[in-house]
Write a protein that holds these residues in place. Sequence first.
Motif, PDB file in Angstrom:
ATOM      1  N   GLN A  21      -7.582   4.395   8.166  1.00 38.34           N
ATOM      2  CA  GLN A  21      -6.241   4.891   7.817  1.00 38.34           C
ATOM      3  C   GLN A  21      -5.903   4.573   6.367  1.00 38.34           C
ATOM      4  O   GLN A  21      -5.392   5.417   5.628  1.00 38.34           O
ATOM      5  N   SER A  22      -6.216   3.342   5.940  1.00 40.97           N
ATOM      6  CA  SER A  22      -5.943   2.933   4.554  1.00 40.97           C
ATOM      7  C   SER A  22      -6.743   3.789   3.576  1.00 40.97           C
ATOM      8  O   SER A  22      -6.213   4.262   2.568  1.00 40.97           O
ATOM      9  N   ASN A  37       0.835   3.906  -3.046  1.00 39.59           N
ATOM     10  CA  ASN A  37       0.426   5.297  -2.800  1.00 39.59           C
ATOM     11  C   ASN A  37       1.508   6.281  -3.218  1.00 39.59           C
ATOM     12  O   ASN A  37       1.223   7.325  -3.818  1.00 39.59           O
ATOM     13  N   ASP A  67      -5.297   7.307   3.362  1.00 37.72           N
ATOM     14  CA  ASP A  67      -3.999   7.354   2.674  1.00 37.72           C
ATOM     15  C   ASP A  67      -4.157   7.166   1.174  1.00 37.72           C
ATOM     16  O   ASP A  67      -3.514   7.865   0.378  1.00 37.72           O
ATOM     17  N   ILE A  68      -5.027   6.223   0.765  1.00 34.92           N
ATOM     18  CA  ILE A  68      -5.241   5.983  -0.661  1.00 34.92           C
ATOM     19  C   ILE A  68      -5.951   7.190  -1.287  1.00 34.92           C
ATOM     20  O   ILE A  68      -5.642   7.592  -2.412  1.00 34.92           O
ATOM     21  N   GLN A  80       0.823  -1.208   0.000  1.00 38.53           N
ATOM     22  CA  GLN A  80       0.000   0.000   0.000  1.00 38.53           C
ATOM     23  C   GLN A  80       0.858   1.260   0.000  1.00 38.53           C
ATOM     24  O   GLN A  80       0.604   2.196  -0.768  1.00 38.53           O
ATOM     25  N   ALA A 120      -4.013  -3.827  -1.710  1.00 36.55           N
ATOM     26  CA  ALA A 120      -3.467  -2.672  -0.996  1.00 36.55           C
ATOM     27  C   ALA A 120      -4.514  -1.998  -0.116  1.00 36.55           C
ATOM     28  O   ALA A 120      -4.175  -1.374   0.893  1.00 36.55           O
ATOM     29  N   LEU A 121      -5.792  -2.135  -0.476  1.00 39.31           N
ATOM     30  CA  LEU A 121      -6.862  -1.564   0.343  1.00 39.31           C
ATOM     31  C   LEU A 121      -7.109  -2.407   1.591  1.00 39.31           C
ATOM     32  O   LEU A 121      -7.285  -1.872   2.693  1.00 39.31           O
ATOM     33  N   SER A 122      -7.132  -3.728   1.425  1.00 39.50           N
ATOM     34  CA  SER A 122      -7.467  -4.613   2.555  1.00 39.50           C
ATOM     35  C   SER A 122      -6.252  -4.985   3.398  1.00 39.50           C
ATOM     36  O   SER A 122      -6.380  -5.709   4.382  1.00 39.50           O
ATOM     37  N   GLN A 123      -5.087  -4.460   3.033  1.00 41.52           N
ATOM     38  CA  GLN A 123      -3.861  -4.740   3.792  1.00 41.52           C
ATOM     39  C   GLN A 123      -4.034  -4.355   5.266  1.00 41.52           C
ATOM     40  O   GLN A 123      -4.483  -3.258   5.584  1.00 41.52           O
TER      41      GLN A 123
END
Length: 295
Positions: free
Chosen positions: A284-285, A248, A288-289, A244, A264-267
Amino acid sequence: MNAEQLDRIRKGKGFIAALDQSGGSTPKALLQYGVAENSYSNEDEMYALVHEMRTRIIKSPAFDSRHILGAILFENTMDRAIDGQWTADYLWERKGIVPFLKVDKGLADPEDGVQLLKPIPDLDDLLKRAVGRNIFGTKMRSVIKEANPAGIRKVVEQQFAIGKQIIAKGLVPIIEPEVDIYSADKAASEKLLKAAIVEQLSALGDDEKIMLKLSIPTEDNFYSDLMADPHVVRVVALSGGYSQAEANEKLARHHGLIASFSRALSQGLAAGQTDEEFDAMLSQSVRDIYEASIR
């Protein structure tokens, strides 16, 4: 085509969440989530577990329309409900998030440096069902592994041919010719790919609209001219195996390119997390994305 949804996808600030892992990738998605293969004994149990995971993501307060424009679903998810509503209706009516559907049946064996789409024999029926389920658009993924002009041309021609079938049903196809991020000649593949896409775009009718889902290019802002094409509703980027943070960082260098991340979203999300822990990690993910997508 829903005009309000089209306007949101074309002009909205945010990114598209890819929640479309299917048969082959579902066990990996569950394992990343902390659900081992011995937790289910057949396909029905596996899909029930993955729907629980996706439901938890979608219902989370972190999964909101301030940051997320759309979500790509797998067929099995489209045919299931969340709180008594079909998943696509729940996304749009309760969350304000535009629903898409993955329609491909996976990848053919490698040939000419690429992997074409496997045949989709029931596509017409699937598209009719998608329209009935209030789906806005579709997604299908091919893979480019080498800078082979003949192979790349075949990938793009196949994608656009099927895309026209999808457009004819009133849906917006996301055309996804992914360039393998580990390819030794990634930049050369991207140049061939862009040229093939431009050729196909020039053959579309005025009212024919598509989206593109592409690997984050090697050269900054390489796809800016594709974004400006009147046939292109939006260009989105896949994470392609990057972490991720790395995805990003790379995405943020490309003005106008927005994320459509899956892994990368579900990380960092895990079945054993409390709702507070899960929502905090997802929040947070998502933030950030989102930030990487609007730069």
